[in-house]
Write an enzyme that holds these catalytic residues in place. Structure first.
Site, short mmCIF file in Angstrom:
data_model
loop_
_atom_site.label_atom_id
_atom_site.label_comp_id
_atom_site.label_asym_id
_atom_site.label_seq_id
_atom_site.Cartn_x
_atom_site.Cartn_y
_atom_site.Cartn_z
N LEU A 33 -5.52 -74.21 -2.84
CA LEU A 33 -5.70 -75.11 -1.69
C LEU A 33 -6.68 -76.24 -1.98
O LEU A 33 -7.71 -76.05 -2.62
CB LEU A 33 -6.18 -74.31 -0.48
N HIS A 37 -4.06 -79.59 1.92
CA HIS A 37 -3.70 -78.38 2.67
C HIS A 37 -4.64 -78.20 3.87
O HIS A 37 -4.20 -77.87 4.97
CB HIS A 37 -3.84 -77.15 1.80
N GLY A 147 3.02 -81.72 5.05
CA GLY A 147 2.39 -82.95 4.61
C GLY A 147 3.43 -84.03 4.30
O GLY A 147 4.47 -83.75 3.70
N LYS A 149 3.12 -86.04 2.11
CA LYS A 149 3.17 -86.19 0.65
C LYS A 149 4.53 -85.79 0.11
O LYS A 149 5.08 -86.42 -0.78
CB LYS A 149 2.08 -85.32 0.01
N GLN A 153 10.91 -83.23 1.38
CA GLN A 153 10.81 -81.89 1.97
C GLN A 153 10.74 -82.00 3.50
O GLN A 153 11.35 -81.20 4.22
CB GLN A 153 9.58 -81.20 1.41
P1 AMP Z 1 2.23 -76.84 -1.41
O1 AMP Z 1 1.18 -75.78 -1.48
O2 AMP Z 1 2.15 -77.83 -2.52
O3 AMP Z 1 3.61 -76.28 -1.18
O4 AMP Z 1 1.90 -77.69 -0.12
C1 AMP Z 1 1.79 -77.07 1.15
C2 AMP Z 1 1.78 -78.14 2.22
O5 AMP Z 1 0.67 -79.00 2.01
C3 AMP Z 1 3.05 -79.01 2.18
O6 AMP Z 1 3.47 -79.27 3.51
C4 AMP Z 1 2.56 -80.26 1.51
O7 AMP Z 1 3.29 -81.42 1.88
C5 AMP Z 1 1.13 -80.34 2.02
N1 AMP Z 1 0.32 -81.18 1.13
C6 AMP Z 1 0.20 -81.05 -0.22
N2 AMP Z 1 -0.57 -82.06 -0.72
C7 AMP Z 1 -0.91 -82.84 0.33
C8 AMP Z 1 -1.67 -84.03 0.48
N3 AMP Z 1 -2.24 -84.62 -0.57
N4 AMP Z 1 -1.81 -84.55 1.71
C9 AMP Z 1 -1.24 -83.96 2.78
N5 AMP Z 1 -0.51 -82.84 2.72
C10 AMP Z 1 -0.34 -82.28 1.52
#
Ligand code: AMP
Length: 288
Positions: A33, A37, A147, A149, A153
């Site tokens: 995280l 996150h 996110g 980002k 997705q």
């Molecule tokens: P992940 O653990 O990479 O699957 O990400 C979990 C959630 O966190 C997903 O909804 C991502 O889009 C979000 N997330 C990851 N990186 C960022 C970021 N830099 N800014 C905002 N949300 C993010």
């Protein structure tokens, strides 16, 4: 914070919460995280009675040659960060809890799954759509936080939530960046110092295209070419895609006459990173 592994334990907790009219905010993550996150956890904390964070490195969204085995993991660090943010429940199921022997049901968002990251990573969005549908069924959230980002997705999840009538709101939170503009990502940890420096080109390419747009260049192809030129100017970057598309359908647009997603992906060594920005005509950006 309660830490649960069992699916039935989480689902019965969610049913109890629903029965007592307590709102549930779900934040799905794959762990390792960072502030990106945690921004989702904070949004969920503000808007719900109970914040449920799932931590699951979902094997079905990784291709056979991808980084499932070496994906960064830091359970104790993650647990502490979530505790500090006031999350109520952490669900960290083992893989066989989510995909027990005999498992064979998958969700496909047929057109969207082939676009942007889906074109480079066949099967990726089938894995995402499947696990997110299962998270929704188990956690029964009123709101689920994702996110911006991961813009493709977001399109896939919005579509599946609508198509499958999930009674919840998909909440999309802004991209959280490092001070030099690089979008935060668990995969940034893979980068060598030289690639970490080079990776800022993604954000710079988006800034250049957004500036071009504001200077009056509204043809999607000119914005796309601007993204390509910027990324190509960085010798350590290998372009995967640069796109100017509708944020909901992910289909290419000709002109920016409505909100348009500028999305980029590039390889830095063995690490593939993504980033994006949205441009919109003034009439759209003034809408709530
Ligand atoms: P992940 O653990 O990479 O699957 O990400 C979990 C959630 O966190 C997903 O909804 C991502 O889009 C979000 N997330 C990851 N990186 C960022 C970021 N830099 N800014 C905002 N949300 C993010």
């Amino acid at each position: 914070m309660q830490v649960l592994t069992s699916t039935t334990a989480v689902q019965s907790r969610a049913l109890d919460l629903r029965a007592s009219e307590r709102s549930i905010g779900l934040v799905p993550t794959m762990g390792a995280l960072h502030e990106g996150h945690l921004s989702l956890v904070r949004a969920a904390r503000r808007e719900n009675d109970v914040v449920l964070v799932s931590l699951f490195v979902n094997p079905t969204q990784f291709g056979p040659t991808e980084d499932l085995a070496r994906y960064p993991r830091d359970l104790e660090g993650d647990r502490q960060k979530l505790e500090d943010e006031g999350a109520d429940i952490l669900w960290r199921p083992p893989a066989e809890e989510v995909y027990p022997p005999g498992y064979q049901t998958y969700i496909r968002v047929e057109d969207l799954e082939t676009r942007l990251d889906g074109a480079t990573r066949p099967g990726h969005f089938r894995g995402v759509a499947t696990v997110v549908s299962k998270l929704f069924h188990v956690c029964l959230p009123h709101r689920a936080y994702f996110g911006q980002k991961d813009a493709a997705q977001v399109a896939v999840i919005r579509r599946l939530a609508q198509d499958l009538n999930f009674p919840l709101r998909v909440v999309v939170c802004p991209i959280v960046r490092e001070p030099d503009g690089l979008a935060m990502s668990s995969r940034n940890a893979y980068l060598s110092p030289a690639d970490r420096q080079a990776a800022t080109v993604l954000y710079r390419s988006l800034q250049a295209a957004v500036s071009l747009y504001h200077a009056g260049s509204h043809a999607a192809e000119s914005l796309r070419q601007c993204l390509i030129a910027a990324i190509s100017s960085e010798p350590r970057a290998k372009l995967d895609y640069a796109a100017a598309v509708d944020p909901d359908t992910l289909q290419p647009l000709d002109q920016v006459t409505r909100p348009t997603l500028l999305a980029v992906a590039a390889w830095f060594g063995g690490t593939r990173l993504i980033d994006n920005a949205v441009v919109a005509p003034r009439a759209h950006s003034l809408l709530p």
